[in-house]
Design an enzyme around this catalytic site. Structure first.
Site, PDB file in Angstrom:
ATOM      1  N   CYS A 225       7.102  -3.840 -23.057  1.00 31.98           N
ATOM      2  CA  CYS A 225       8.510  -3.334 -23.143  1.00 31.98           C
ATOM      3  C   CYS A 225       9.319  -3.496 -21.562  1.00 31.98           C
ATOM      4  CB  CYS A 225       8.313  -1.949 -23.640  1.00 31.98           C
ATOM      5  SG  CYS A 225       7.724  -0.790 -22.453  1.00 31.98           S
TER       6      CYS A 225
ATOM      7  N   CYS B  80       4.633   2.116 -25.444  1.00 34.68           N
ATOM      8  CA  CYS B  80       4.403   0.922 -26.607  1.00 34.68           C
ATOM      9  C   CYS B  80       3.031   0.352 -26.726  1.00 34.68           C
ATOM     10  CB  CYS B  80       5.507  -0.203 -26.201  1.00 34.68           C
ATOM     11  SG  CYS B  80       4.938  -1.344 -24.931  1.00 34.68           S
TER      12      CYS B  80
ATOM     13  N   ASN C 117       0.635  -8.525  17.500  1.00 34.19           N
ATOM     14  CA  ASN C 117      -0.652  -9.114  16.809  1.00 34.19           C
ATOM     15  C   ASN C 117      -1.719  -9.321  17.800  1.00 34.19           C
ATOM     16  OD1 ASN C 117      -2.331 -10.668  15.148  1.00 34.19           O
ATOM     17  ND2 ASN C 117      -0.558 -11.207  13.873  1.00 34.19           N
ATOM     18  N   PRO C 118      -2.861  -8.891  17.305  1.00 30.27           N
ATOM     19  CA  PRO C 118      -3.924  -9.229  18.458  1.00 30.27           C
ATOM     20  C   PRO C 118      -4.095 -10.858  18.605  1.00 30.27           C
ATOM     21  CG  PRO C 118      -4.685  -7.671  16.920  1.00 30.27           C
ATOM     22  CD  PRO C 118      -3.331  -8.103  16.371  1.00 30.27           C
TER      23      PRO C 118
ATOM     24  N   ASP D  33       0.745  -1.388  -0.080  1.00 33.79           N
ATOM     25  CA  ASP D  33      -0.067   0.052  -0.100  1.00 33.79           C
ATOM     26  C   ASP D  33       0.801   1.319  -0.048  1.00 33.79           C
ATOM     27  OD1 ASP D  33      -0.808  -0.811   3.453  1.00 33.79           O
ATOM     28  OD2 ASP D  33       0.687   0.155   2.630  1.00 33.79           O
TER      29      ASP D  33
ATOM     30  N   CYS E 290       0.447   0.884 -21.777  1.00 31.37           N
ATOM     31  CA  CYS E 290       1.857   1.590 -21.458  1.00 31.37           C
ATOM     32  C   CYS E 290       1.843   2.851 -22.601  1.00 31.37           C
ATOM     33  CB  CYS E 290       2.664   0.534 -22.289  1.00 31.37           C
ATOM     34  SG  CYS E 290       4.428   1.022 -22.145  1.00 31.37           S
TER      35      CYS E 290
ATOM     36  N   HIS F 231       7.031  -7.800  -1.215  1.00 29.35           N
ATOM     37  CA  HIS F 231       5.705  -8.231  -2.418  1.00 29.35           C
ATOM     38  C   HIS F 231       5.354  -6.973  -3.230  1.00 29.35           C
ATOM     39  CE1 HIS F 231       4.209 -11.352   0.826  1.00 29.35           C
ATOM     40  NE2 HIS F 231       5.336 -11.576   0.352  1.00 29.35           N
TER      41      HIS F 231
ATOM     42  N   SER G 191       0.004 -12.486   9.330  1.00 31.61           N
ATOM     43  CA  SER G 191      -0.626 -13.760   9.729  1.00 31.61           C
ATOM     44  C   SER G 191       0.599 -15.000   9.604  1.00 31.61           C
ATOM     45  CB  SER G 191      -1.746 -14.043   8.837  1.00 31.61           C
ATOM     46  OG  SER G 191      -1.385 -14.271   7.619  1.00 31.61           O
TER      47      SER G 191
HETATM   48  C1  BV8 Z   1       7.559 -17.637  -3.977  1.00 33.16           C
HETATM   49  C2  BV8 Z   1       0.891  -9.217  -3.336  1.00 33.16           C
HETATM   50  C3  BV8 Z   1       8.820 -19.238  -5.260  1.00 33.16           C
HETATM   51  C4  BV8 Z   1      -0.419  -9.397  -4.328  1.00 33.16           C
HETATM   52  C5  BV8 Z   1       0.984 -11.281  -2.031  1.00 33.16           C
HETATM   53  C6  BV8 Z   1       2.296 -24.395  -0.287  1.00 33.16           C
HETATM   54  C7  BV8 Z   1       2.976 -24.260   1.005  1.00 33.16           C
HETATM   55  C8  BV8 Z   1       3.726 -23.180   1.604  1.00 33.16           C
HETATM   56  C9  BV8 Z   1       4.018 -22.292   0.361  1.00 33.16           C
HETATM   57  C10 BV8 Z   1       3.472 -22.568  -0.749  1.00 33.16           C
HETATM   58  C11 BV8 Z   1       2.563 -23.446  -1.133  1.00 33.16           C
HETATM   59  N1  BV8 Z   1       2.186 -23.285  -2.341  1.00 33.16           N
HETATM   60  C12 BV8 Z   1       2.774 -22.126  -2.752  1.00 33.16           C
HETATM   61  C13 BV8 Z   1       3.477 -21.718  -2.031  1.00 33.16           C
HETATM   62  C14 BV8 Z   1       4.428 -20.272  -2.064  1.00 33.16           C
HETATM   63  C15 BV8 Z   1       3.201 -19.183  -1.914  1.00 33.16           C
HETATM   64  C16 BV8 Z   1       2.639 -19.325  -0.364  1.00 33.16           C
HETATM   65  O1  BV8 Z   1       3.319 -18.867   0.501  1.00 33.16           O
HETATM   66  N2  BV8 Z   1       1.491 -19.592  -0.707  1.00 33.16           N
HETATM   67  C17 BV8 Z   1       0.733 -19.593   0.750  1.00 33.16           C
HETATM   68  C18 BV8 Z   1      -0.663 -18.863   0.494  1.00 33.16           C
HETATM   69  C19 BV8 Z   1       0.677 -21.082   1.077  1.00 33.16           C
HETATM   70  N3  BV8 Z   1       4.308 -18.249  -2.031  1.00 33.16           N
HETATM   71  C20 BV8 Z   1       4.642 -17.612  -3.059  1.00 33.16           C
HETATM   72  O2  BV8 Z   1       4.181 -17.821  -4.188  1.00 33.16           O
HETATM   73  C21 BV8 Z   1       5.609 -16.509  -3.196  1.00 33.16           C
HETATM   74  N4  BV8 Z   1       6.661 -16.760  -4.031  1.00 33.16           N
HETATM   75  O3  BV8 Z   1       7.120 -18.440  -3.014  1.00 33.16           O
HETATM   76  O4  BV8 Z   1       8.373 -17.939  -5.041  1.00 33.16           O
HETATM   77  C22 BV8 Z   1       9.253 -19.101  -6.554  1.00 33.16           C
HETATM   78  C23 BV8 Z   1      11.076 -18.905  -6.404  1.00 33.16           C
HETATM   79  C24 BV8 Z   1      11.789 -18.831  -7.703  1.00 33.16           C
HETATM   80  C25 BV8 Z   1      11.018 -18.676  -8.941  1.00 33.16           C
HETATM   81  C26 BV8 Z   1       9.569 -18.601  -8.887  1.00 33.16           C
HETATM   82  C27 BV8 Z   1       8.832 -19.174  -7.426  1.00 33.16           C
HETATM   83  C28 BV8 Z   1       5.080 -15.102  -3.345  1.00 33.16           C
HETATM   84  C29 BV8 Z   1       4.267 -14.493  -2.056  1.00 33.16           C
HETATM   85  C30 BV8 Z   1       3.566 -13.190  -2.522  1.00 33.16           C
HETATM   86  C31 BV8 Z   1       2.065 -13.225  -2.678  1.00 33.16           C
HETATM   87  N5  BV8 Z   1       1.714 -11.568  -2.854  1.00 33.16           N
HETATM   88  N6  BV8 Z   1       0.591 -10.116  -2.011  1.00 33.16           N
HETATM   89  C32 BV8 Z   1      -1.326  -8.737  -3.629  1.00 33.16           C
HETATM   90  O5  BV8 Z   1      -1.399  -7.996  -2.872  1.00 33.16           O
HETATM   91  O6  BV8 Z   1      -2.556  -8.852  -4.475  1.00 33.16           O
HETATM   92  S1  BV8 Z   1       0.551 -12.216  -0.469  1.00 33.16           S
HETATM   93  C33 BV8 Z   1      -0.348 -11.220   0.257  1.00 33.16           C
HETATM   94  O7  BV8 Z   1      -0.529 -11.932   1.714  1.00 33.16           O
HETATM   95  C34 BV8 Z   1       0.175  -9.887   0.844  1.00 33.16           C
HETATM   96  O8  BV8 Z   1       1.134  -9.339   0.338  1.00 33.16           O
HETATM   97  C35 BV8 Z   1       0.304 -10.008   2.133  1.00 33.16           C
HETATM   98  O9  BV8 Z   1       1.218  -9.029   2.720  1.00 33.16           O
HETATM   99  C36 BV8 Z   1       0.479 -11.329   2.439  1.00 33.16           C
HETATM  100  C37 BV8 Z   1       0.506 -11.817   3.787  1.00 33.16           C
HETATM  101  O10 BV8 Z   1      -0.616 -11.382   4.563  1.00 33.16           O
HETATM  102  P1  BV8 Z   1      -0.509 -10.519   5.636  1.00 33.16           P
HETATM  103  O11 BV8 Z   1       0.335  -9.198   5.598  1.00 33.16           O
HETATM  104  O12 BV8 Z   1      -0.047 -11.430   7.002  1.00 33.16           O
HETATM  105  O13 BV8 Z   1      -1.972 -10.205   5.968  1.00 33.16           O
HETATM  106  P2  BV8 Z   1      -3.077 -10.984   6.476  1.00 33.16           P
HETATM  107  O14 BV8 Z   1      -4.541 -10.365   6.219  1.00 33.16           O
HETATM  108  O15 BV8 Z   1      -2.968 -12.449   6.124  1.00 33.16           O
HETATM  109  O16 BV8 Z   1      -2.916 -11.037   8.320  1.00 33.16           O
HETATM  110  C38 BV8 Z   1      -3.001  -9.829   8.990  1.00 33.16           C
HETATM  111  C39 BV8 Z   1      -2.499  -9.937  10.330  1.00 33.16           C
HETATM  112  O17 BV8 Z   1      -2.507  -9.035  10.965  1.00 33.16           O
HETATM  113  C40 BV8 Z   1      -3.380 -11.098  11.281  1.00 33.16           C
HETATM  114  O18 BV8 Z   1      -2.639 -11.879  11.896  1.00 33.16           O
HETATM  115  C41 BV8 Z   1      -4.087 -10.280  12.145  1.00 33.16           C
HETATM  116  O19 BV8 Z   1      -4.478 -10.822  13.497  1.00 33.16           O
HETATM  117  C42 BV8 Z   1      -3.169  -8.916  12.212  1.00 33.16           C
HETATM  118  N7  BV8 Z   1      -3.929  -7.660  12.522  1.00 33.16           N
HETATM  119  C43 BV8 Z   1      -5.085  -7.250  12.506  1.00 33.16           C
HETATM  120  N8  BV8 Z   1      -5.276  -5.840  12.839  1.00 33.16           N
HETATM  121  C44 BV8 Z   1      -4.209  -5.675  13.596  1.00 33.16           C
HETATM  122  C45 BV8 Z   1      -3.196  -6.777  13.348  1.00 33.16           C
HETATM  123  N9  BV8 Z   1      -2.119  -6.646  13.796  1.00 33.16           N
HETATM  124  C46 BV8 Z   1      -1.547  -5.502  14.263  1.00 33.16           C
HETATM  125  N10 BV8 Z   1      -2.368  -4.315  14.686  1.00 33.16           N
HETATM  126  C47 BV8 Z   1      -3.600  -4.505  14.020  1.00 33.16           C
HETATM  127  N11 BV8 Z   1      -4.542  -3.563  14.334  1.00 33.16           N
HETATM  128 ZN    ZN Z   2       5.546  -0.776 -22.945  1.00 29.62          ZN
END
Ligand code: BV8
Ligand code: ZN
Length: 236
Positions: free
Chosen positions: A126, A146, A209-210, A100, A143, A115, A185
């Site tokens: 391009c 291009c 984290n809550p 964000d 774009c 991320h 999370s």
């Molecule tokens: C990769 C961008 C390899 C896009 C995002 C099976 C098992 C394990 C792993 C995998 C699997 N299959 C695939 C995988 C890998 C996969 C993965 O982990 N999958 C998961 C779902 C199982 N990971 C990937 O693919 C990553 N790449 O591994 O590449 C590779 C290597 C070489 C060549 C090719 C490939 C890429 C992962 C990136 C994905 N993109 N976002 C978009 O935004 O649309 S992930 C997305 O989830 C967000 O970016 C976010 O940041 C991320 C994590 O979520 P959180 O930030 O933790 O947010 P969430 O809502 O889950 O939790 C909020 C927390 O805050 C909670 O705990 C809550 O209690 C707390 N909270 C609430 N209020 C408050 C608070 N805390 C404090 N104060 C408050 N007030």
């Molecule tokens: Zn372009």
């Protein structure tokens, strides 16, 4: 709290890892929360290269909706506290999973967006990449150079993290004395493994984290509260 505060005050190398929870109090929906971004649509069916290739317009509708949701949001006290402690530390790195842009808006500079960033767009032809905060009327946006289809500058599931950002993160995890994990999370790899990497090397790990997460049990201190409240107290 005082013990954890002393660890933070006395350490030379401090690392902070944030997730969507840190932006929650700015009004940005988390991913997996009750009002989460992902409640509306299944992210696994949208945040992937395959989904984009199949239907760029549909994927862009989701990102446009999120961009407009985020546009009016301001950094909160948690973001500001992280930017403030950065200025007091010789060796500091913020690793954020958030797309964000609120950490930069709060003044964070020594940070990596592992991320990507929802305000960045990259041309699928391009490869030109730039920040573009326009309100897109026509989807998918094109774009200016291009005419190719632009994609959001975020990391999708199945895509590797940006090499430089991931490298800097891993390097800091190897040397930091204290790691504060706030608002995540801890479900998405490789960031979900970062706390264990730091812990294995002897760093003190603090969670804010809550809710309980898969990394809670390995933490040296856990603060079950909201980051906008706990981080200013912890870093103050
Ligand atoms: C990769 C961008 C390899 C896009 C995002 C099976 C098992 C394990 C792993 C995998 C699997 N299959 C695939 C995988 C890998 C996969 C993965 O982990 N999958 C998961 C779902 C199982 N990971 C990937 O693919 C990553 N790449 O591994 O590449 C590779 C290597 C070489 C060549 C090719 C490939 C890429 C992962 C990136 C994905 N993109 N976002 C978009 O935004 O649309 S992930 C997305 O989830 C967000 O970016 C976010 O940041 C991320 C994590 O979520 P959180 O930030 O933790 O947010 P969430 O809502 O889950 O939790 C909020 C927390 O805050 C909670 O705990 C809550 O209690 C707390 N909270 C609430 N209020 C408050 C608070 N805390 C404090 N104060 C408050 N007030
Ligand atoms: Zn372009």
């Amino acid at each position: 709290m005082n013990i954890a505060k002393s660890w933070i005050r006395d350490c030379r190398s401090l690392c902070v890892l944030t997730g969507a929870g840190v932006s929650a109090e700015s009004g940005v929906p988390t991913f997996r929360g009750p009002d989460g971004f992902w409640k509306r649509r299944d992210p696994m069916s949208l945040a992937t290269p395959e989904a984009f290739a199949a239907d760029p317009e549909e994927v862009w509708e989701w990102y446009r909706w999120r961009r407009e949701k985020i546009r009016g949001c301001e950094p909160n006290a948690g973001h500001l506290a992280i930017a403030a402690i950065e200025r007091q530390k010789t060796d500091f790195l913020l690793i954020t999973q958030n797309v964000d842009g609120l950490h930069r808006a709060a003044g964070s500079r020594r940070m990596v967006e592992i991320h990507g960033n929802i305000w960045v767009v990259r041309c699928t032809s391009c490869r030109r990449e730039r920040e573009d905060r326009s309100r897109y009327d026509v989807l998918p946006p094109r774009c200016g150079s291009c005419g190719g289809i632009l994609r959001p500058g975020v990391v999708w599931f199945g895509e590797a993290l940006p090499r430089e950002a991931a490298g800097a993160a891993e390097e800091m995890l190897r040397r930091c004395e204290v790691l504060v994990v706030a608002g995540t999370s801890a479900l998405v790899a490789p960031a979900s493994g970062y706390a264990a990497v730091a812990k294995r090397r002897g760093a003190r790990v603090i969670e804010v984290n809550p809710d309980e997460t898969p990394v809670s049990e390995l933490c040296d201190a856990v603060f079950r509260g909201r980051s906008a409240e706990v981080l200013p107290a912890l870093f103050g």
